[in-house]
Design a protein around this motif. Structure first.
Motif, PDB file in Angstrom:
ATOM      1  N   GLY A 106       0.817  -1.211   0.000  1.00 57.67           N
ATOM      2  CA  GLY A 106       0.000   0.000   0.000  1.00 57.67           C
ATOM      3  C   GLY A 106       0.844   1.251   0.000  1.00 57.67           C
ATOM      4  N   LYS A 109       2.442   1.686  -3.420  1.00 57.08           N
ATOM      5  CA  LYS A 109       1.462   2.131  -4.418  1.00 57.08           C
ATOM      6  C   LYS A 109       1.173   3.627  -4.279  1.00 57.08           C
ATOM      7  CE  LYS A 109      -1.217  -2.032  -5.362  1.00 57.08           C
ATOM      8  NZ  LYS A 109      -1.451  -1.869  -6.787  1.00 57.08           N
ATOM      9  N   GLU A 118      -6.718   9.214  -4.897  1.00 55.62           N
ATOM     10  CA  GLU A 118      -6.260   7.834  -5.050  1.00 55.62           C
ATOM     11  C   GLU A 118      -5.188   7.487  -4.021  1.00 55.62           C
ATOM     12  OE1 GLU A 118      -7.175   5.103  -6.952  1.00 55.62           O
ATOM     13  OE2 GLU A 118      -8.943   6.355  -7.191  1.00 55.62           O
ATOM     14  N   LYS A 119      -4.330   8.437  -3.704  1.00 51.34           N
ATOM     15  CA  LYS A 119      -3.300   8.200  -2.680  1.00 51.34           C
ATOM     16  C   LYS A 119      -3.943   7.915  -1.334  1.00 51.34           C
ATOM     17  CE  LYS A 119       0.417  10.858  -4.747  1.00 51.34           C
ATOM     18  NZ  LYS A 119       1.529  11.758  -4.503  1.00 51.34           N
ATOM     19  N   THR A 122      -5.931   4.507  -1.434  1.00 47.60           N
ATOM     20  CA  THR A 122      -5.023   3.364  -1.419  1.00 47.60           C
ATOM     21  C   THR A 122      -4.428   3.158  -0.038  1.00 47.60           C
ATOM     22  OG1 THR A 122      -4.528   3.707  -3.751  1.00 47.60           O
ATOM     23  CG2 THR A 122      -2.944   2.396  -2.484  1.00 47.60           C
ATOM     24  N   TRP A 126      -5.267  -0.362   2.129  1.00 47.05           N
ATOM     25  CA  TRP A 126      -4.170  -1.296   2.418  1.00 47.05           C
ATOM     26  C   TRP A 126      -3.750  -1.249   3.887  1.00 47.05           C
ATOM     27  CZ3 TRP A 126      -2.088  -4.887  -0.912  1.00 47.05           C
ATOM     28  CH2 TRP A 126      -2.510  -4.826  -2.240  1.00 47.05           C
TER      29      TRP A 126
END
Length: 155
Positions: A106, A109, A118-119, A122, A126
């Motif tokens: 995570g 990513k 999105e950051k 994610t 995770w």
């Protein structure tokens, strides 16, 4: 050396839990409020991941020094049928390693994503999965199966 590492592992657990909770709170807040992913947010992510890595290193040293895991490795056929030996020899270490892998994936990513939403998303997903695995495999003082004190002393 073993008692010191065991106490250190016990205390660092709280730093890992606190940092993951902060990272998850930050991630969900940023995700749902469309916040900008700042350097502070990135630092929180990095610190939580780094503390988890430090904890797993302490755990690996303990795994090879612990009388419980030594017994488990040498007498596997008998030890696998005894809850405490199986927990520390196989279950605890496997689940914690899996949690670290998920947190690391995570975190990695997040570094490659371009949009702030999105950051945060994610990191939230995770890290939450990793934290749930960690919570499930800590030998809590209240557990009727395998339990240890919340804080160990260094002497």
């Amino acid at each position: 050396m073993y008692p010191t590492l065991l106490a250190l592992h016990s205390w660092v657990r709280w730093l890992v839990l606190a940092s993951l909770l902060l990272a998850i709170f930050t991630a969900y807040k940023g995700w749902f409020t469309n916040k900008t992913f700042t350097r502070t947010d990135n630092s929180i992510r990095n610190i939580a991941t780094s503390l988890a890595h430090i904890q797993i290193l302490l755990g690996l040293f303990l795994y090879y020094l612990s009388p419980l895991t030594t017994y488990f490795l040498h007498y596997f056929k008998d030890a696998v049928h005894q809850r405490e030996f199986r927990f520390f020899g196989m279950e605890h270490s496997s689940v914690m390693f899996l949690a670290l892998v998920l947190i690391t994936i995570g975190s990695s990513k997040v570094k490659r994503l371009t949009t702030d939403k999105e950051k945060f998303k994610t990191m939230a997903i995770w890290f939450t999965i990793g934290l749930i695995l960690i919570f499930s495999s800590i030998p809590w003082a209240f557990s009727p199966l395998v339990h240890r004190p919340y804080f160990r002393v260094f002497w």
